[in-house]
Design a protein around this motif. Structure first.
Motif, mmCIF file in Angstrom:
data_model
loop_
_atom_site.group_PDB
_atom_site.id
_atom_site.type_symbol
_atom_site.label_atom_id
_atom_site.label_comp_id
_atom_site.label_asym_id
_atom_site.label_seq_id
_atom_site.Cartn_x
_atom_site.Cartn_y
_atom_site.Cartn_z
ATOM 1 N N PRO A 183 6.809 -10.068 24.583
ATOM 2 C CA PRO A 183 7.566 -8.935 24.499
ATOM 3 C C PRO A 183 9.031 -9.289 24.040
ATOM 4 O O PRO A 183 9.330 -10.433 24.512
ATOM 5 N N ASN A 184 9.719 -8.604 22.862
ATOM 6 C CA ASN A 184 10.941 -8.569 22.573
ATOM 7 C C ASN A 184 11.735 -7.784 23.376
ATOM 8 O O ASN A 184 11.967 -6.711 23.270
ATOM 9 N N ILE A 185 12.373 -8.736 24.405
ATOM 10 C CA ILE A 185 13.211 -8.061 25.365
ATOM 11 C C ILE A 185 14.637 -8.455 25.380
ATOM 12 O O ILE A 185 15.491 -8.090 26.535
ATOM 13 N N GLY A 186 15.199 -9.238 24.474
ATOM 14 C CA GLY A 186 16.432 -9.688 24.467
ATOM 15 C C GLY A 186 17.644 -8.784 24.619
ATOM 16 O O GLY A 186 18.338 -8.702 25.620
ATOM 17 N N LEU A 187 17.454 -7.588 23.878
ATOM 18 C CA LEU A 187 18.367 -6.599 24.000
ATOM 19 C C LEU A 187 18.384 -5.691 25.234
ATOM 20 O O LEU A 187 19.382 -5.721 25.960
ATOM 21 N N ALA A 188 17.148 -5.755 25.748
ATOM 22 C CA ALA A 188 17.028 -4.976 27.172
ATOM 23 C C ALA A 188 17.400 -5.628 28.244
ATOM 24 O O ALA A 188 18.118 -5.459 29.166
ATOM 25 N N LYS A 189 17.039 -6.976 28.181
ATOM 26 C CA LYS A 189 17.725 -7.990 29.389
ATOM 27 C C LYS A 189 19.215 -8.174 29.528
ATOM 28 O O LYS A 189 19.699 -7.914 30.477
ATOM 29 N N GLU A 190 19.587 -8.162 28.132
ATOM 30 C CA GLU A 190 21.055 -8.327 28.027
ATOM 31 C C GLU A 190 21.781 -7.287 28.365
ATOM 32 O O GLU A 190 23.002 -7.158 29.160
ATOM 33 N N ALA A 191 21.146 -5.862 28.404
ATOM 34 C CA ALA A 191 21.651 -4.770 28.810
ATOM 35 C C ALA A 191 21.320 -4.277 30.495
ATOM 36 O O ALA A 191 21.625 -3.454 30.785
ATOM 37 N N LEU A 192 20.726 -5.431 30.986
ATOM 38 C CA LEU A 192 20.362 -5.320 32.241
ATOM 39 C C LEU A 192 19.509 -4.096 32.730
ATOM 40 O O LEU A 192 19.211 -3.583 33.801
ATOM 41 N N LEU A 193 18.576 -3.816 31.664
ATOM 42 C CA LEU A 193 17.360 -3.086 32.130
ATOM 43 C C LEU A 193 16.438 -3.715 32.896
ATOM 44 O O LEU A 193 16.004 -5.037 32.814
ATOM 45 N N ASP A 194 15.698 -3.148 33.684
ATOM 46 C CA ASP A 194 14.576 -3.728 34.416
ATOM 47 C C ASP A 194 13.513 -4.249 33.602
ATOM 48 O O ASP A 194 13.108 -3.755 32.741
ATOM 49 N N LYS B 8 17.608 2.957 8.913
ATOM 50 C CA LYS B 8 18.467 1.623 7.957
ATOM 51 C C LYS B 8 17.608 0.130 8.503
ATOM 52 O O LYS B 8 17.291 -0.378 9.397
ATOM 53 N N VAL B 9 17.180 -0.193 7.093
ATOM 54 C CA VAL B 9 16.202 -1.460 7.182
ATOM 55 C C VAL B 9 17.413 -2.500 7.093
ATOM 56 O O VAL B 9 18.510 -2.597 6.852
ATOM 57 N N ASN B 10 16.743 -3.619 7.042
ATOM 58 C CA ASN B 10 17.521 -4.957 7.104
ATOM 59 C C ASN B 10 18.675 -4.966 7.963
ATOM 60 O O ASN B 10 19.688 -5.563 7.648
ATOM 61 N N THR B 11 18.779 -4.218 9.238
ATOM 62 C CA THR B 11 19.889 -4.033 10.097
ATOM 63 C C THR B 11 19.114 -4.534 11.458
ATOM 64 O O THR B 11 18.371 -3.823 12.082
ATOM 65 N N GLU B 12 19.928 -5.346 12.016
ATOM 66 C CA GLU B 12 19.774 -5.893 13.382
ATOM 67 C C GLU B 12 20.573 -5.207 14.444
ATOM 68 O O GLU B 12 21.639 -5.238 14.276
ATOM 69 N N VAL B 13 20.029 -4.624 15.305
ATOM 70 C CA VAL B 13 20.920 -4.224 16.461
ATOM 71 C C VAL B 13 21.074 -5.549 17.251
ATOM 72 O O VAL B 13 20.198 -6.189 17.963
ATOM 73 N N THR B 14 22.309 -5.797 17.562
ATOM 74 C CA THR B 14 22.629 -6.832 18.333
ATOM 75 C C THR B 14 23.180 -6.573 19.710
ATOM 76 O O THR B 14 23.067 -7.689 20.762
ATOM 77 N N ARG B 15 23.461 -5.337 20.302
ATOM 78 C CA ARG B 15 23.819 -4.971 21.520
ATOM 79 C C ARG B 15 23.596 -3.486 21.771
ATOM 80 O O ARG B 15 23.806 -3.032 20.954
ATOM 81 N N ILE B 16 23.103 -3.373 23.103
ATOM 82 C CA ILE B 16 23.290 -1.911 23.524
ATOM 83 C C ILE B 16 24.216 -2.110 24.547
ATOM 84 O O ILE B 16 24.254 -2.602 25.433
ATOM 85 N N ASP B 17 25.188 -1.111 24.291
ATOM 86 C CA ASP B 17 26.378 -0.876 25.255
ATOM 87 C C ASP B 17 26.042 0.192 25.967
ATOM 88 O O ASP B 17 26.353 1.406 25.574
ATOM 89 N N GLN C 101 27.230 1.454 28.732
ATOM 90 C CA GLN C 101 28.423 2.319 29.494
ATOM 91 C C GLN C 101 29.020 3.013 28.543
ATOM 92 O O GLN C 101 29.301 4.160 28.722
ATOM 93 N N HIS C 102 29.074 2.790 27.199
ATOM 94 C CA HIS C 102 29.519 3.634 26.158
ATOM 95 C C HIS C 102 28.406 4.289 25.254
ATOM 96 O O HIS C 102 28.952 5.265 24.498
ATOM 97 N N LYS C 103 27.395 4.125 25.723
ATOM 98 C CA LYS C 103 26.100 4.829 24.974
ATOM 99 C C LYS C 103 26.176 4.808 23.499
ATOM 100 O O LYS C 103 26.217 5.730 22.786
ATOM 101 N N LYS C 104 26.310 3.293 23.112
ATOM 102 C CA LYS C 104 26.122 2.991 21.763
ATOM 103 C C LYS C 104 25.330 1.477 21.340
ATOM 104 O O LYS C 104 25.006 0.842 22.275
ATOM 105 N N VAL C 105 24.973 1.648 20.190
ATOM 106 C CA VAL C 105 24.439 0.132 20.048
ATOM 107 C C VAL C 105 25.224 -0.396 18.789
ATOM 108 O O VAL C 105 26.053 0.193 18.009
ATOM 109 N N GLU C 106 25.252 -1.786 18.933
ATOM 110 C CA GLU C 106 26.171 -2.442 17.721
ATOM 111 C C GLU C 106 25.207 -3.310 16.896
ATOM 112 O O GLU C 106 24.000 -3.792 17.363
ATOM 113 N N PHE C 107 25.408 -3.044 15.623
ATOM 114 C CA PHE C 107 24.348 -3.614 14.681
ATOM 115 C C PHE C 107 25.237 -4.493 13.488
ATOM 116 O O PHE C 107 26.327 -4.450 13.331
ATOM 117 N N THR C 108 24.266 -5.221 12.822
ATOM 118 C CA THR C 108 24.697 -6.226 11.680
ATOM 119 C C THR C 108 23.622 -5.698 10.417
ATOM 120 O O THR C 108 22.461 -6.038 10.698
#
Lengths: 562, 562
Positions: free
Chosen positions: B255-266, B83-92, B94-101
């Protein structure tokens, strides 16, 4: 009192040993005897002088700064007495002296030594057949041979030549004479050229060589034909006659061990002088280096003859140190790394071939990888590598590499990996220099390791072109699946009754595959990367006997349809 | 039920991971999200597209067989939903899913995963200074940046440009724009270019680069100047203003770590995602690969950021296997091998520089070797290598290599030697591929090992150009002895009050040497091979403080007289 060092031989290993000894002891008396007129000739460069890569003969005899390495140079710059045109005729171990004859004056003399280094080199073989004394038959061994062949280039009169022997020197000589505008035939007694390679790799070289010269294998020379004392042709064992005005014989060399043998030094079963790791012969005061001695193959532990210029230099350095300091330096042996250039191709090996791995009793795995050295957009050139590793440990045993790509780097990587006892798993994640002008993101060597790892893990099941052809010749029922695009298929194909289903359509066209899921299927593409993906896909869909043709169309050693 | 794999990022590590996962499991559902429009761009190739090495932009996006790697290709050939031109906006998590736009339509969605692979890459830094929003300021990071700079080449209107940052990307971009006919200035904040090299090696590169462009070091950019929204110049911290119509900023990436950081990965202390040897993050169901994560330096054991395309691919391969098979594959880390091309020069390093070896607390020895890659008669080109080894064990710690010669092979050899834990002694008798078209009889790498061995044995005492200059600046009393020939001296010389006594005459002219045998003497020649012989000779004649200028005139980093 200053130490007396004598070196017999002034070509490669000898001068290196003498120079190293000098650096170890400024006051040693060092004398180097050379039978011929020249010293420290870059004999590996002869083919390139003959082929016209350069015209100034002196370049073969000069230091990088431009000084000719003659006796004056050796005396002034290195304090070494170099006696040229002087043959050592006897080693008198009892009195620790050598006897010699000045070949220009006939004058004889003798000189004593504390330590002696023998670097008498090797002599090119000549076949014991009629006509060998005709004019126009030569080896490419001495500076005089090189001058003779260069003169032929410069005069431009000779039209046809035969090169006898398809080893390294034969291959390099053929290129040189081809570049001199001569029409060439190569004759090899054995079923393949370059016997240090496995048959298939040699066959790929032969296919390339055929675009430049006539190549005859499994056929020896029976007789040289001549008129008025000059060669006019070569008669083969099968009766064929090839007209020619020049024949270069390159059927290997044998160690020059006359002096050593007469002095009752130990000689090995392969006909070379026996030395230990210090390059010391059975007489502790006598060392031997270079083409005249046998050295150890590090992988098999067995002795070999390895007449290579680089090893001669390294051995010379070790002996040069040891004659002064005692046995402080040791030479570990060889993994028989070799390389040659054949027009646009590099061709080489390091470590064991499959044939040698079998002989040595190894249980091994092997793989062929065909892929470019650099990205297509940087004009990447194809490489074909055959990689061999020990089955249980994955330890790298050998690598053969050929093609227009950067063969030298590939072999250097594998030679160092063998030196480091690395296994396939280590090389899978090697950290090599990557930028598009130099390599693919996954270097060809790493890709070779990946495929072999996949094979060892059972993910990739491969078959070589040779084995596939054998199955087809035995009329085995095989479904050949070419997964390239229609354009590629149009350009060239195996032409063995294959089915074309491009990889991108395979998932939708599974119904066109054989009904029998146990049928043997061979998949391939140009280099068999897509072929590999197709095989994985088919296995997932229940096909049980799917193999990938290793190296794909690129590494196919037989004829193709065009 | 089939496994659901999601990959965030479709440039290098992501596609590799997705493809490997597919080969491991034909029936997994694999989706790859890419924020931009292109997939699997050969971004390391951008400078060569801009520089005109090739003109077809598609070559950056194609498979070797010529298929563009677009979503259709990924689906058909690999069964991967891209899926191109598609941004993953959040890693959830808890529910093991990603949100995208979907960035084209604005439509939002979400998708669940069993295993997730983050390969979000890195972002080029921009200096936080006035004028950064002017037209004509760019990075070279995205396909769009490459298109922008290529258009500038094709239009041929821009005359002057500034490259800010003298790292790998800066160097490659400078070459590309120079080849586009643009007059260039390089600005680097630090005292040297290419900070992965030691100062002296970088200075030699800088000396070469100065023949092509204006180079300013120890000076940062204070402000971008502009008119009508367009850049007109760059103002430096020292007030200098450089007029230009284009500025390319290449001051590193983060490094692009926004998603990882928000998901509280180390996240590691260097700002990259923390992963273990399986490329697994602190969440066992989430892996991270490529420029967004920190990996281990194998030599120091410490984490590093290593944003290299080759490592991204290898890491992707490991993660792709592990998300399917469990943690069966591991990535050992990096030795931070890097290479770049700068016109006729190759420039690179593997392992530790002297600076890094010091930082890591190693007790080490080092040497500089300047010598050609091939014989002079085969048009050999110069290489300068700095080799570093652990003092006690001799274990190779790092090698830097620059020059017009075959740098890539040298670095590949040393990278493999480091991988194999080889020491100097091992490399002294390495068995590398030798033939004149490929190498000297004693390969440059082996010669480097020889000199370092001589140094470790106390036979060779060396001094670097930098250390010599420091002594001279401190007015130490030093006798500089140039042992080249008069012709060579005439062409170029240090011009520091040296005495010329050619090596070949030194034994006869010892009376011209200082009376004081304890005076400090530095010997050298073009590459310091003759310099070494002179030093040995002088020591044998009682001089106690003789050192060789390592790498000779060739590796001299300061100005010379001509």
């Amino acid at each position: 009192m200053s130490k007396k060092i004598i070196v017999i031989g002034g070509s490669a290993a000898g001068p290196k040993a003498a120079a190293k000894a000098r650096r170890m002891d400024e006051f040693a008396e060092i004398t180097m005897f050379q039978k011929g007129p020249d010293l420290s000739m870059a004999s590996c460069g002869f083919p390139y002088f003959i082929g016209g890569f350069f015209d100034d003969r002196n370049k073969l005899l000069c230091t990088p700064a431009g000084a000719v390495r003659d006796p004056k140079f050796y005396w002034n710059a290195k304090g070494i007495v170099a006696k040229v045109n002087t043959e050592v005729t006897r080693i008198d171990r009892q009195h620790k002296k050598v006897e010699f004859t000045d070949l220009m004056t006939g004058k004889k003399g003798s000189q004593s030594y504390d330590k002696l280094i023998i670097s008498t080199g090797a002599t090119a073989n000549m076949p014991p057949i009629p006509g060998s004394d005709l004019d126009g038959i030569t080896n490419l061994q001495s500076m005089q041979d090189a001058d003779y062949l260069r003169k032929i280039r410069d005069e431009g009169k000779i039209k046809k030549a035969v090169v006898i022997g398809g080893g390294l020197i034969g291959i390099e000589t053929l290129e040189a004479l081809h570049l001199a505008g001569i029409e060439l035939t190569m004759v090899e007694l054995l079923p393949q050229l370059l016997t240090f390679l496995d048959w298939k790799m040699a066959k790929l070289v032969q296919n390339y060589l055929k675009t430049k010269a006539n190549v005859i294998t499994k056929n020896g020379v029976a007789e040289f034909k001549g008129e008025n004392g000059k060669i006019t042709g070569v008669k083969l064992q099968n009766g064929t006659e090839i007209p020619c005005e020049l024949a270069v014989v390159a059927i290997g060399v044998r160690p020059n061990i006359g002096l050593a043998k007469e002095a009752l030094l130990d000689i090995g079963s392969l006909g070379g002088i026996t030395v230990n790791e210090y390059m010391q012969t059975s007489d502790p005061d006598i060392y031997a280096v270079g083409d005249c001695c046998e050295i150890k193959n590090i992988i098999t532990g067995k002795n070999v003859l390895a007449p290579y210029g680089d090893l001669a230099n390294l051995e010379g350095r070790v002996a040069g140190e040891n004659v002064i300091k005692g046995n402080v330096a040791s030479f570990p042996g060889t993994i028989q790394t070799g390389i040659c250039k054949l027009f646009d191709y590099g061709i080489g090996i390091t470590g064991l071939s499959e044939t040698k791995a079998k002989e040595a009793g190894f249980d091994f795995v092997k793989v062929i990888n065909a892929s470019p050295d650099k990205p297509g957009f940087m004009d990447g050139k194809m490489l074909i590598t055959k990689l061999i590793a020990e089955k249980e440990s994955g330890k790298i045993l050998g690598a053969q590499c050929i093609g227009p790509g950067d063969v030298s780097k590939q072999l250097a990587i594998w030679a160092t990996a063998i030196k480091g006892n690395l296994n396939v798993e280590d090389m899978v994640n090697a950290d090599l220099p990557y930028a598009p002008p130099f390599s693919l993101a996954i270097d060809h060597s790493i890709a070779s390791a990946h495929i072999l790892q996949n094979k060892m893990n059972g993910v990739f099941e491969g078959i070589s072109g040779v084995d596939l052809m054998e199955k087809l010749n035995n009329n085995e029922d095989i479904f050949l699946l070419d997964v390239r695009g229609p354009d590629e298929y149009e350009q060239t194909r195996l032409g063995l009754g294959e089915t074309l289903i491009p990889l991108g359509t395979l998932r939708m066209r599974l119904d066109e595959m054989p009904q029998d899921k146990n049928m043997e299927i061979i998949t391939y593409c140009k280099i068999s990367l897509r072929g590999y993906e197709a095989a994985v896909l088919l296995k997932a869909h229940g096909y049980t006997k799917v193999k990938v043709l290793e190296g794909g169309i690129t590494a196919w050693p037989f004829d193709k349809e065009k």
